[in-house]
Each structure stands twice: as C-alpha cells, then as structure tokens.
Scaffold this active site. Sequence first.
Site, PDB file in Angstrom:
ATOM      1  N   SER A 199      -1.117   4.704  40.183  1.00  0.00           N
ATOM      2  CA  SER A 199       0.316   4.648  40.502  1.00  0.00           C
ATOM      3  C   SER A 199       0.634   3.318  41.161  1.00  0.00           C
ATOM      4  O   SER A 199      -0.252   2.691  41.750  1.00  0.00           O
ATOM      5  CB  SER A 199       0.673   5.784  41.466  1.00  0.00           C
ATOM      6  N   TYR A 207      -0.307  11.504  48.594  1.00  0.00           N
ATOM      7  CA  TYR A 207      -0.332  10.995  47.220  1.00  0.00           C
ATOM      8  C   TYR A 207      -0.817   9.533  47.219  1.00  0.00           C
ATOM      9  O   TYR A 207      -1.694   9.159  46.439  1.00  0.00           O
ATOM     10  CB  TYR A 207       1.076  11.100  46.628  1.00  0.00           C
TER      11      TYR A 207
HETATM   12  N1  LIG Z   1       6.159  10.127  36.804  1.00  0.00           N
HETATM   13  C1  LIG Z   1       5.953   9.104  37.597  1.00  0.00           C
HETATM   14  O1  LIG Z   1       6.879   8.488  38.118  1.00  0.00           O
HETATM   15  C2  LIG Z   1       4.551   8.614  37.864  1.00  0.00           C
HETATM   16  C3  LIG Z   1       4.401   7.373  38.477  1.00  0.00           C
HETATM   17  C4  LIG Z   1       3.130   6.900  38.745  1.00  0.00           C
HETATM   18  C5  LIG Z   1       2.032   7.648  38.392  1.00  0.00           C
HETATM   19  N2  LIG Z   1       2.194   8.846  37.793  1.00  0.00           N
HETATM   20  C6  LIG Z   1       0.982   9.595  37.469  1.00  0.00           C
HETATM   21  O2  LIG Z   1       0.972   9.904  36.091  1.00  0.00           O
HETATM   22  C7  LIG Z   1       0.253  11.108  35.873  1.00  0.00           C
HETATM   23  C8  LIG Z   1       1.078  12.049  35.024  1.00  0.00           C
HETATM   24  O3  LIG Z   1       2.262  12.364  35.710  1.00  0.00           O
HETATM   25  P1  LIG Z   1       3.616  12.863  35.022  1.00  0.00           P
HETATM   26  O4  LIG Z   1       4.715  12.140  35.658  1.00  0.00           O
HETATM   27  O5  LIG Z   1       3.487  12.877  33.543  1.00  0.00           O
HETATM   28  O6  LIG Z   1       3.658  14.345  35.622  1.00  0.00           O
HETATM   29  P2  LIG Z   1       3.824  15.803  34.983  1.00  0.00           P
HETATM   30  O7  LIG Z   1       3.989  16.716  36.147  1.00  0.00           O
HETATM   31  O8  LIG Z   1       4.840  15.811  33.917  1.00  0.00           O
HETATM   32  O9  LIG Z   1       2.398  16.016  34.330  1.00  0.00           O
HETATM   33  C9  LIG Z   1       1.272  16.272  35.121  1.00  0.00           C
HETATM   34  C10 LIG Z   1       0.207  16.870  34.260  1.00  0.00           C
HETATM   35  O10 LIG Z   1      -0.868  17.262  35.099  1.00  0.00           O
HETATM   36  C11 LIG Z   1      -1.242  18.581  34.772  1.00  0.00           C
HETATM   37  N3  LIG Z   1      -1.720  19.321  35.925  1.00  0.00           N
HETATM   38  C12 LIG Z   1      -1.031  19.654  37.056  1.00  0.00           C
HETATM   39  N4  LIG Z   1      -1.802  20.432  37.851  1.00  0.00           N
HETATM   40  C13 LIG Z   1      -2.989  20.589  37.208  1.00  0.00           C
HETATM   41  C14 LIG Z   1      -4.185  21.284  37.514  1.00  0.00           C
HETATM   42  N5  LIG Z   1      -4.342  21.979  38.639  1.00  0.00           N
HETATM   43  N6  LIG Z   1      -5.203  21.234  36.609  1.00  0.00           N
HETATM   44  C15 LIG Z   1      -5.075  20.550  35.476  1.00  0.00           C
HETATM   45  N7  LIG Z   1      -3.973  19.854  35.125  1.00  0.00           N
HETATM   46  C16 LIG Z   1      -2.944  19.878  35.984  1.00  0.00           C
HETATM   47  C17 LIG Z   1       0.033  19.244  34.262  1.00  0.00           C
HETATM   48  O11 LIG Z   1      -0.290  20.345  33.412  1.00  0.00           O
HETATM   49  C18 LIG Z   1       0.702  18.112  33.517  1.00  0.00           C
HETATM   50  O12 LIG Z   1       0.286  18.078  32.173  1.00  0.00           O
HETATM   51  C19 LIG Z   1      -0.098  11.655  37.262  1.00  0.00           C
HETATM   52  O13 LIG Z   1      -1.416  11.306  37.601  1.00  0.00           O
HETATM   53  C20 LIG Z   1       0.882  10.933  38.161  1.00  0.00           C
HETATM   54  O14 LIG Z   1       0.405  10.810  39.483  1.00  0.00           O
HETATM   55  C21 LIG Z   1       3.428   9.353  37.524  1.00  0.00           C
END
Ligand SMILES: NC(=O)c1ccc[n+]([C@@H]2O[C@H](COP(=O)([O-])OP(=O)(O)OC[C@H]3O[C@@H](n4cnc5c(N)ncnc54)[C@H](O)[C@@H]3O)[C@@H](O)[C@H]2O)c1
Length: 272
Positions: free
Chosen positions: A166, A180
């Site tokens: 991130s 986080y």
């Molecule tokens: N959306 C943002 O702004 C952003 C920014 C920086 C980094 N990220 C990172 O990107 C990645 C994906 O995030 P996103 O925004 O697509 O979020 P999202 O919530 O849409 O997806 C998260 C995924 O993680 C899975 N997950 C959650 N809990 C789980 C568990 N206990 N076991 C297995 N899988 C699990 C969910 O099923 C989902 O598919 C994450 O690591 C997040 O930290 C997101």
Amino acid sequence: MRKTCIRYATLNLKGNKMSKPFENKLALVTGSSRGIGAAIAARLAADGASVIVHYAASSARAEEVVEQIRKAGGQAEAVGADLSSVEGTKSLIASIDKVFGGKFGGRLDILVNNAGTVEYGPFLESSDESYDKHFNLNVRAPIALSKDAGKRMAKTGSGRIINIASAFGEAAPLPGVTLYIATKFALHGFTRGLSRELGPLGITVNGIQPGPIDTELSPNPGDPAYDAMVKLTSVGRFGRVNEIAAAAAYLAHPDASFTNGENLTVDGGWNA
Ligand SMILES: NC(=O)c1ccc[n+]([C@@H]2O[C@H](COP(=O)([O-])OP(=O)(O)OC[C@H]3O[C@@H](n4cnc5c(N)ncnc54)[C@H](O)[C@@H]3O)[C@@H](O)[C@H]2O)c1
C-alpha cells in the site's frame, strides 16, 4: 567510443506475434473474488495464465470471476480458504497440487499476495482481535504462502512473487489506520528481504504500493476519508483496479526479470 553491442540489444521485432506471456503458467491470486484481486486474476488469465481465483468464505463471487474469465477464453478455478488462520493457509497451499486436474504437478509460477483487510479507528481504542486480524491476513499469510511458493519455484528455477502492499507501506499521511500501516510496512520489508534470498534462484519478489483504489475496502464518495485521500493524490481521483492489474502484469512478465525487490508505487502521486 563505446560500441553498441548487438548481442545485448537484440530487438524483439516479433513482439506483437508472440504467444501470450503467461501461457502454460499457473498463477494464484489471493482474495481475487472481488476488487483489485479480481482485476489481477482477469488480467493474468487474459494474458494466458491458468488462474486460481481464491476467496475467503462465500464462493458465489469467485465463481462469477471464474465464469467471466472462461467466457473471455481464459482458464480459472475457484478455491476457498480463510487466510486469517494457519489451517486455512495450509489448505490453500495443499490445493495447488490438485487444481486443473493436477495438470501443473504442484508447480506454481506466479503468486500474488493480494488478500488484505483494514479497520478504521483510533489505535488507542483498537482490540487485540484487531491486531490478530490485521497481522494474520496482511502479513502472516503472505509469508507462509511465499515460503511454499518459493520452494515450488526453486525447483523450476523461475517464478514471480508479487505482494500487494500500500501507499501506507512507506508513509503515514492519515490517522486512524495505524495497524494497517504497520502491516503494510512489514510486507514492504518482507518483499525486499525475500528478494535478496530468491533472486539467485531465478525468482523475483516485488511489491505494488497502490494509492486509494475504488473498491469495497476503500471509503465511499462523500465520506470525509474519501475526500482526504483524493486530496493526497496529485491526479485528483481514486485509482481503478485495472491500473493495479497492469502493474501486476508487468511484474509477472518474463521481461521483468531484472526487476527485483521493488515496491512499485501506483498511487496517483500520493507519495511523491
Ligand atoms: N482499495 C484500496 O484503496 C487499496 C489501497 C492500497 C492497497 N490495497 C490493498 O489491496 C488488496 C486488495 O484490496 P481491495 O481494495 O481489492 O479490497 P477488497 O475488500 O475488495 O478485497 C479484499 C480481498 O481479500 C479477501 N479476504 C478478506 N478477508 C480474508 C480472509 N480472512 N481470508 C482470505 N481472504 C480474505 C476478500 O475475500 C477479498 O477478495 C489488499 O491487500 C489491500 O490492503 C487496497
């Protein structure tokens, strides 16, 4: 004057006619039932990979992603596992031997550690359960999966590990996400350390540091946190999942073999 050495500068003039870059490669994308993970899974499949679409608990959305990939001519299978538990992580690892009818013989070519979670709120009010939730899913699971993947990849002398960290993995521009931030700094460091160990084995280990991306994990438009995050970018908007998928496709590509230990920033200028 230094002569241009054609041996090291061979042009790939057949570039457009080449087969898809991930043909015959098995990719595992954790948390790919939605959001960034779903976009990465679709992109790798479009570029030829057979993709394990991993989900946490309910298979419905993962099956939708699999169906979309298949409709577009790609190959995918859904596998469920709760990565916040040691048992769940082990069961996902065990499934690598069985997917696609065992066609890949336990090989894994691309691992994308994408599944992650965040809970917003003041650190002084956070619970012990929240520490465990953040660290087990965002740090422990990628470490355990990378260890297994690294062993599989070492046998073939090639592989790609990509950790979705991130923009909060190298700076702390906002309050209320301290746990986080701690996990994403840890993942950032893990990527760099592991790249040193696996680089000599033909395996690259890189991270992606997304800025705010429009998904179910991020705040909704109108939420003060949404506006604060938009202001932190220089492009003045949230990013799109496809913009992170493009970065993952680059890091997974055979041509990225000299990129190792990088935490690629894709954040709309957030950490400039
Ligand atoms: N959306 C943002 O702004 C952003 C920014 C920086 C980094 N990220 C990172 O990107 C990645 C994906 O995030 P996103 O925004 O697509 O979020 P999202 O919530 O849409 O997806 C998260 C995924 O993680 C899975 N997950 C959650 N809990 C789980 C568990 N206990 N076991 C297995 N899988 C699990 C969910 O099923 C989902 O598919 C994450 O690591 C997040 O930290 C997101």
